[in-house]
Design an enzyme around this catalytic site. Structure first.
Site, PDB file in Angstrom:
ATOM      1  N   SER A 109      73.611  37.911  13.495  1.00  0.00           N
ATOM      2  CA  SER A 109      73.094  38.619  12.330  1.00  0.00           C
ATOM      3  C   SER A 109      71.591  38.855  12.371  1.00  0.00           C
ATOM      4  CB  SER A 109      73.449  37.860  11.048  1.00  0.00           C
ATOM      5  OG  SER A 109      74.819  37.926  10.798  1.00  0.00           O
ATOM      6  N   HIS A 170      67.438  33.549   5.180  1.00  0.00           N
ATOM      7  CA  HIS A 170      68.401  33.577   6.263  1.00  0.00           C
ATOM      8  C   HIS A 170      68.304  34.889   7.033  1.00  0.00           C
ATOM      9  CE1 HIS A 170      71.468  31.549   8.431  1.00  0.00           C
ATOM     10  NE2 HIS A 170      71.681  30.665   7.466  1.00  0.00           N
ATOM     11  N   THR A 172      69.894  37.794   7.765  1.00  0.00           N
ATOM     12  CA  THR A 172      70.018  39.182   7.362  1.00  0.00           C
ATOM     13  C   THR A 172      68.900  39.648   6.440  1.00  0.00           C
ATOM     14  OG1 THR A 172      72.382  39.045   7.690  1.00  0.00           O
ATOM     15  CG2 THR A 172      71.593  40.872   6.378  1.00  0.00           C
ATOM     16  N   HIS A 324      83.991  32.658   9.070  1.00  0.00           N
ATOM     17  CA  HIS A 324      83.625  31.595  10.004  1.00  0.00           C
ATOM     18  C   HIS A 324      84.442  30.322   9.768  1.00  0.00           C
ATOM     19  CE1 HIS A 324      80.500  33.348  12.376  1.00  0.00           C
ATOM     20  NE2 HIS A 324      79.743  33.629  11.341  1.00  0.00           N
ATOM     21  N   HIS A 362      78.052  43.127  11.493  1.00  0.00           N
ATOM     22  CA  HIS A 362      78.973  42.892  12.610  1.00  0.00           C
ATOM     23  C   HIS A 362      80.360  42.661  12.057  1.00  0.00           C
ATOM     24  CE1 HIS A 362      78.979  38.734  11.329  1.00  0.00           C
ATOM     25  NE2 HIS A 362      77.653  38.758  11.325  1.00  0.00           N
TER      26      HIS A 362
END
Length: 502
Positions: A109, A170, A172, A324, A362
Site C-alpha cells: 500500500s 499509515h 495509504t 488479511h 491493490h
C-alpha cells in the site's frame, strides 16, 4: 452421483428464483436500449474545470470485492443481490489501473499510494519518494522526495483534507504528505538509530510539519503524536494506547501552535466533540482516535457518546484488514459502508463542478464461486460438495491465509462450524498467518469534470495527473485560462477516504 443430484436440485431451485420480468426477452432489450441511450449522452463531454476533487480509496478493494459487496448490499436490502447497484457502479466512466510497484509484481500500500497520490511509481514499503530510494535506508531519501496532489492543490490555494478509517500515519494516507524510506516509521519510537542520526523524520512529525495547513485530518493512531508512555485520554489504563514518541514532543499541541494568529484550530478525540463543533467557525480540524473498530461490530455503539471509533459514515480503510485476517464478512461490510459514504458525497455535490474518483490501491486473493444459484447468500455454501473429499465448501474462499485448517488429516468440514459468523475465517489453499494482496488490476470509477480521462487501462500513477488536469492544479495547466478557473478556492478538493495495508 450424490453431488450431481445436489447440483441439479440447486439448478431447479435457482430457476424458481428468476423474477418474472426477467423471463421476458423484452425486459433485457429495454434495459440494453436505455443503457445505450445513456452511453450516447456521454458523447457530450463534461470539460468544466473541477472546483472540487474527491478521491475515495477502498484499501484492498479488488474487483472481486466490489462484486461481492454489490451482492451483499442488495441482500441487506432484502433483494437477491446480483441486480443491485453500488454507488460507484453508477459512475459513467471506468478504467483499470495496473498496481505493480517498481520492484514488486504484487504491490504493497505504500508504493501504490505514492503512485495514485504523487503520480510516480515507487518501491514497495516507501512513501512519497521515487524508486531511487531503498526501503529502510534513510541516506537514500534526500533529493528523491516527490509531492502529492494534496500539495499541488495547496500550492494552488485550495483547501484540502484527509479522512481515513485507519491511522492517519499509515501507508495509504501518509503518502499525501510524507517522504519516508519506510512506511512503518510512524513515530521516532519506531525508527532505527541510523535513520534518526541520518536526519530522517518520522511520519507523524511530517504530518504536522510538511504541510501544516491541511484543513481537515480525521483518522486513528493518536499514540504516535504523544510522548512515550503518556496515557491515552480515552483508554488511560491500556498500555497499547500509550504514547510512543522518544523526542517527548506533543505533536497535537505543536499542530495547534503552528496555525496563524486568528485562525481556529480544533482537536477532537470523540464523537461528541466532533458533533458539537460549529464548523463555520473552524479553520482547521484534527480528529484522532486510537483505532476504528469493524463496521459490522460497531453498529450497536453508534449511539454511545465519547467513543471516537463510533463515528458513523467512516468507511473503506478496513476492507484490507478484513481480507488479511481472512474475515470476508468484515471486509465486505466495510466495502458497503464505503459505498454509503460515496452516496452521501454524491448527494452533496454536483457533477458540474466536482470530479469524484473511486479506486483501490491493490486487490486480494479473495474469490467467490462454486456455481452458486441466483440469490445465494454471499456468505453461504456452494450448492455442491467437493468431488474429491466429499465435503461442502463456502462460496467465498481465499488463495492463502489463516483460514487453512486440517482436522483429523482432512480439510475442515464447514458444516460443523458457524461460517456466517463475523469472525469466521474463510478456508484458504495455503496456510499463512496473514492473507496476501493480489496482483491484478483494480477498477477506477469516475464522474464529473474530465471524468472521461479515466478510461481504458492505465498505470496507477496516471490517476493524480488526470485529476490535477481536471482541476487546473499541478504542472500541466496549459489548457487553463483565467475565464475557466473557479473564482473561489475549492471547498473540498481532496476529501479522501484513504486506507492502509497489512
Amino acid at each position: 452421483m450424490k453431488a450431481l443430484l445436489v447440483l441439479l436440485l440447486a439448478q431447479l431451485c435457482s430457476a424458481s428464483l428468476v423474477p418474472e420480468r426477467e423471463k421476458d426477452p423484452e425486459y433485457w432489450r429495454r434495459q440494453a436500449q436505455e443503457t445505450l441511450r445513456n452511453a450516447l449522452r456521454l458523447q457530450r463531454l463534461n470539460q468544466n474545470v473541477a472546483k472540487n476533487l474527491i478521491l475515495f480509496l477502498g484499501d484492498g478493494m479488488g474487483v472481486s470485492t466490489v462484486t461481492a459487496a454489490r451482492i451483499l448490499k442488495g441482500q441487506l436490502q432484502h433483494g437477491q443481490g446480483e441486480e443491485s447497484l453500488l454507488e460507484m457502479d453508477k459512475f459513467p466512466f471506468v478504467a483499470l489501473a495496473k498496481t505493480y510497484n517498481t520492484n514488486a509484481q504484487v504491490p504493497d500500500s505504500a508504493g501504490t499510494a505514492t503512485a495514485y497520490l504523487c503520480g510516480v511509481k515507487a518501491n514497495e514499503g516507501t512513501l512519497g519518494v521515487s524508486a531511487g530510494v531503498t526501503r529502510d535506508r534513510c541516506n537514500t531519501t534526500k533529493g528523491q522526495e516527490v509531492t502529492s496532489i494534496l500539495r499541488w492543490a495547496k500550492d494552488a490555494g485550495k483547501a484540502v483534507g484527509i479522512v481515513t478509517t485507519t491511522r492517519v500515519t499509515h501507508a495509504t494516507p501518509s503518502a499525501a504528505y510524507a517522504h519516508s524510506a519506510n512506511r512503518d516509521w510512524y513515530s521516532d519510537g519506531e525508527m532505527p538509530p541510523d535513520a534518526l542520526e541520518g536526519g530522517c523524520k518520522d511520519i507523524a512529525r511530517q504530518l504536522v510539519e510538511n504541510i501544516p495547513d491541511i484543513e481537515v485530518i480525521l483518522g486513528g493512531g493518536r499514540k504516535y503524536m504523544y510522548p512515550k508512555n503518556v496515557s491515552d485520554v480515552e483508554y488511560p489504563h491500556e498500555e497499547k494506547h500509550r504514547g510512543t514518541r522518544l523526542d517527548r514532543r506533543n505533536l497535537v499541541q505543536a499542530w495547534q501552535e503552528a496555525k496563524p494568529p486568528g485562525k481556529v484550530a480544533e482537536y477532537v478525540w470523540h464523537r461528541r466533540g466532533l458533533l458539537a463543533l460549529n464548523l463555520s467557525r473552524v479553520d482547521f480540524l484534527l480528529g484522532e482516535c486510537p483505532g476504528i473498530s469493524w463496521r459490522i461490530k460497531r453498529g450497536a455503539r453508534l449511539g454511545r457518546e465519547g467513543r471516537c471509533r463510533a463515528v458513523p459514515g467512516s468507511a473503506g480503510g478496513r476492507i484490507d484488514h478484513g481480507h488479511h485476517e481472512g474475515k470476508a464478512k468484515q471486509a465486505l461490510h466495510e466495502a458497503v459502508e464505503l459505498d454509503r459514504a460515496i452516496g452521501l458525497a454524491t448527494r452533496l455535490t454536483s457533477t458540474q463542478d466536482t470530479l469524484s474518483v473511486v479506486t483501490a490501491d491493490h486487490s486480494h486473493v479473495f474469490t467467490f464461486g462454486g456455481y452458486t444459484p441466483r440469490g445465494n447468500p454471499i456468505f453461504g455454501l456452494a450448492p455442491m460438495q467437493s468431488d474429491v473429499d466429499r465435503k461442502p465448501f463456502t462460496s467465498i474462499l481465499y488463495g492463502n491465509g489463516p483460514g487453512y485448517k486440517i482436522v483429523a488429516g482432512e480439510r475442515e468440514n464447514v458444516s460443523a462450524v458457524d461460517f456466517a459468523h463475523a469472525d469466521y475465517q474463510a478456508q484458504s489453499a495455503v496456510p499463512l498467518r496473514q492473507e496476501t494482496h493480489g496482483g491484478e488490476d483494480v477498477a477506477v470509477f469516475a464522474r464529473g469534470p474530465m471524468a472521461h480521462l479515466l478510461h481504458g487501462v492505465h498505470e496507477q500513477n496516471y490517476i493524480p495527473h488526470a485529476m490535477a488536469y481536471a482541476a487546473c492544479i499541478g504542472s500541466n495547466r496549459g489548457h487553463c485560462n483565467a475565464a475557466a478557473r473557479p473564482a473561489i478556492p475549492l471547498l473540498l478538493p481532496f476529501l479522501g477516504l484513504l486506507l492502509l495495508l497489512c
